[in-house]
Design an enzyme around this catalytic site. Structure first.
Site, PDB file in Angstrom:
ATOM      1  N   ASP A  61       2.217  -3.748  -2.974  1.00 54.36           N
ATOM      2  CA  ASP A  61       2.755  -4.177  -1.677  1.00 54.36           C
ATOM      3  C   ASP A  61       1.824  -5.157  -0.958  1.00 54.36           C
ATOM      4  O   ASP A  61       0.627  -5.191  -1.209  1.00 54.36           O
ATOM      5  CB  ASP A  61       2.921  -2.962  -0.748  1.00 54.36           C
ATOM      6  CG  ASP A  61       4.115  -2.101  -1.127  1.00 54.36           C
ATOM      7  OD1 ASP A  61       4.713  -2.341  -2.193  1.00 54.36           O
ATOM      8  OD2 ASP A  61       4.433  -1.181  -0.354  1.00 54.36           O
ATOM      9  N   ASP A  62       2.431  -5.881  -0.032  1.00 58.42           N
ATOM     10  CA  ASP A  62       1.760  -6.657   1.035  1.00 58.42           C
ATOM     11  C   ASP A  62       1.357  -8.085   0.659  1.00 58.42           C
ATOM     12  O   ASP A  62       0.993  -8.851   1.533  1.00 58.42           O
ATOM     13  CB  ASP A  62       0.515  -5.949   1.602  1.00 58.42           C
ATOM     14  CG  ASP A  62       0.835  -4.622   2.281  1.00 58.42           C
ATOM     15  OD1 ASP A  62       2.007  -4.193   2.221  1.00 58.42           O
ATOM     16  OD2 ASP A  62      -0.090  -4.019   2.852  1.00 58.42           O
ATOM     17  N   HIS A 112       9.087  -6.782   1.746  1.00 55.24           N
ATOM     18  CA  HIS A 112       8.377  -5.713   2.454  1.00 55.24           C
ATOM     19  C   HIS A 112       8.254  -6.110   3.923  1.00 55.24           C
ATOM     20  O   HIS A 112       7.180  -6.016   4.500  1.00 55.24           O
ATOM     21  CB  HIS A 112       7.014  -5.563   1.764  1.00 55.24           C
ATOM     22  CG  HIS A 112       6.192  -4.385   2.183  1.00 55.24           C
ATOM     23  ND1 HIS A 112       6.673  -3.103   2.275  1.00 55.24           N
ATOM     24  CD2 HIS A 112       4.867  -4.307   2.510  1.00 55.24           C
ATOM     25  CE1 HIS A 112       5.684  -2.292   2.644  1.00 55.24           C
ATOM     26  NE2 HIS A 112       4.591  -2.994   2.797  1.00 55.24           N
ATOM     27  N   HIS A 116       5.192  -7.250   8.410  1.00 53.13           N
ATOM     28  CA  HIS A 116       4.603  -5.920   8.237  1.00 53.13           C
ATOM     29  C   HIS A 116       4.453  -5.163   9.554  1.00 53.13           C
ATOM     30  O   HIS A 116       3.515  -4.383   9.760  1.00 53.13           O
ATOM     31  CB  HIS A 116       3.259  -5.983   7.511  1.00 53.13           C
ATOM     32  CG  HIS A 116       2.983  -4.759   6.679  1.00 53.13           C
ATOM     33  ND1 HIS A 116       2.559  -3.568   7.230  1.00 53.13           N
ATOM     34  CD2 HIS A 116       3.111  -4.528   5.365  1.00 53.13           C
ATOM     35  CE1 HIS A 116       2.414  -2.678   6.271  1.00 53.13           C
ATOM     36  NE2 HIS A 116       2.768  -3.228   5.126  1.00 53.13           N
ATOM     37  N   TYR A 153       4.913   0.810   5.949  1.00 56.15           N
ATOM     38  CA  TYR A 153       4.469   2.187   6.254  1.00 56.15           C
ATOM     39  C   TYR A 153       5.502   3.240   5.801  1.00 56.15           C
ATOM     40  O   TYR A 153       5.433   4.386   6.218  1.00 56.15           O
ATOM     41  CB  TYR A 153       4.176   2.364   7.754  1.00 56.15           C
ATOM     42  CG  TYR A 153       3.374   1.225   8.330  1.00 56.15           C
ATOM     43  CD1 TYR A 153       2.013   1.115   8.087  1.00 56.15           C
ATOM     44  CD2 TYR A 153       3.993   0.224   9.086  1.00 56.15           C
ATOM     45  CE1 TYR A 153       1.274   0.050   8.592  1.00 56.15           C
ATOM     46  CE2 TYR A 153       3.271  -0.849   9.589  1.00 56.15           C
ATOM     47  CZ  TYR A 153       1.913  -0.927   9.341  1.00 56.15           C
ATOM     48  OH  TYR A 153       1.193  -1.987   9.833  1.00 56.15           O
ATOM     49  N   HIS A 209      -1.728  -1.656  -3.479  1.00 54.47           N
ATOM     50  CA  HIS A 209      -1.708  -2.836  -2.614  1.00 54.47           C
ATOM     51  C   HIS A 209      -2.492  -3.975  -3.261  1.00 54.47           C
ATOM     52  O   HIS A 209      -3.714  -3.860  -3.414  1.00 54.47           O
ATOM     53  CB  HIS A 209      -2.282  -2.487  -1.239  1.00 54.47           C
ATOM     54  CG  HIS A 209      -1.429  -1.511  -0.479  1.00 54.47           C
ATOM     55  ND1 HIS A 209      -1.547  -0.142  -0.638  1.00 54.47           N
ATOM     56  CD2 HIS A 209      -0.406  -1.712   0.395  1.00 54.47           C
ATOM     57  CE1 HIS A 209      -0.638   0.455   0.131  1.00 54.47           C
ATOM     58  NE2 HIS A 209       0.064  -0.465   0.761  1.00 54.47           N
TER      59      HIS A 209
HETATM   60 ZN   LIG Z   1       2.677  -2.454   3.284  1.00 51.14          ZN
END
Ligand SMILES: [Zn+2]
Length: 239
Positions: A61-62, A112, A116, A153, A209
């Site tokens: 993710d991210d 995502h 964020h 989250y 991540h």
């Molecule tokens: Zn995230």
């Protein structure tokens, strides 16, 4: 004749490309192709994926970010393992070529959110605007609609769940994670967390991540651990 030669060269290139992948690598055991039908997966919040015991799905993710995503891609390539990346819209806009490289290297992608933010703190209108933005960012980079979404989250909202359902987008939660967001984490700590999470769950969708420096540094060891423990990687695709 020219066509035949080209075909031969392509075959040879394919063989050469595959020689680095063998029984010593973690590899990718099989692929599950999901329909664009707005299913919700991940046993932490929803139904589990149809996985067998000892199977894992690698998710990141991210990203994408130039500092660490290439390290993650290298570690995955070294182990011939394929993953799914849930990208943040603002990072997609900043690093479109890196995002496309992720796909060129055989991985799949979803989104995502745009920035964020915690969607539960936003009005319905703001949430939907965020979704529209990240959908547009994905479309601009990949030339098609995003097939999947992971909540920032893992904080879901009824507004977003309804909008994702309407758009036929898969909601992908997780089965296990390694809590990899502390900058002081070491490879040993992350390996120990993965051991514990695997012992607790027996496998499933793993959240990591690709923007986290300790994760990027630890990934070769994390993938080696999966191999040593006999886990096999399942790759997700969407039709
Ligand atoms: Zn995230």
């Amino acid at each position: 004749m020219k066509i035949a030669m080209t075909g031969l060269l392509l075959s040879l290139a394919g063989i050469a490309g595959a020689t680095g992948c063998g029984p010593d690598q973690l590899g990718t055991a099989r692929t599950i192709t999901l329909k664009r039908e707005a299913a919700l997966y991940g046993a932490l919040q929803h139904a589990p994926l149809p996985l067998k015991k000892g199977e894992v799905v690698l998710t990141f993710d991210d990203g994408p970010v130039p500092a660490t995503t290439p390290l993650v891609l290298k570690a995955l390539a070294d182990q011939c393992a394929q993953a799914t990346f849930f990208m943040v819209g603002s990072n997609l806009e900043k690093s479109p070529e890196l995002a496309r490289r992720v796909v060129e290297e055989g991985h799949t992608t979803g989104v995502h959110s745009q920035t964020h933010a915690n969607l539960t703190m936003m009005s319905a209108q703001e949430q939907l605007a965020d979704l529209r933005q990240v959908q547009a960012a994905y479309q601009a980079v990949f030339g098609k609609a995003t097939p999947a979404y992971r909540f920032p989250y893992l904080e879901e909202t009824p507004t977003m769940l309804a909008a994702l359902k309407e758009a036929g987008i898969t909601v992908m939660s997780i089965d296990l994670g390694i809590n990899d967001w502390l900058p002081e984490d070491t490879t040993d700590i992350l390996v120990q967390r993965l051991v514990k999470s695997l012992d607790d769950t027996g496998g499933g969708i793993i959240l990591m991540h690709d923007v986290n420096v300790p994760t990027a540094q630890a990934l070769p060891a994390l993938l080696k651990l999966l191999k040593q423990r006999g886990y096999s990687v399942v790759h997700l695709e969407w039709n």
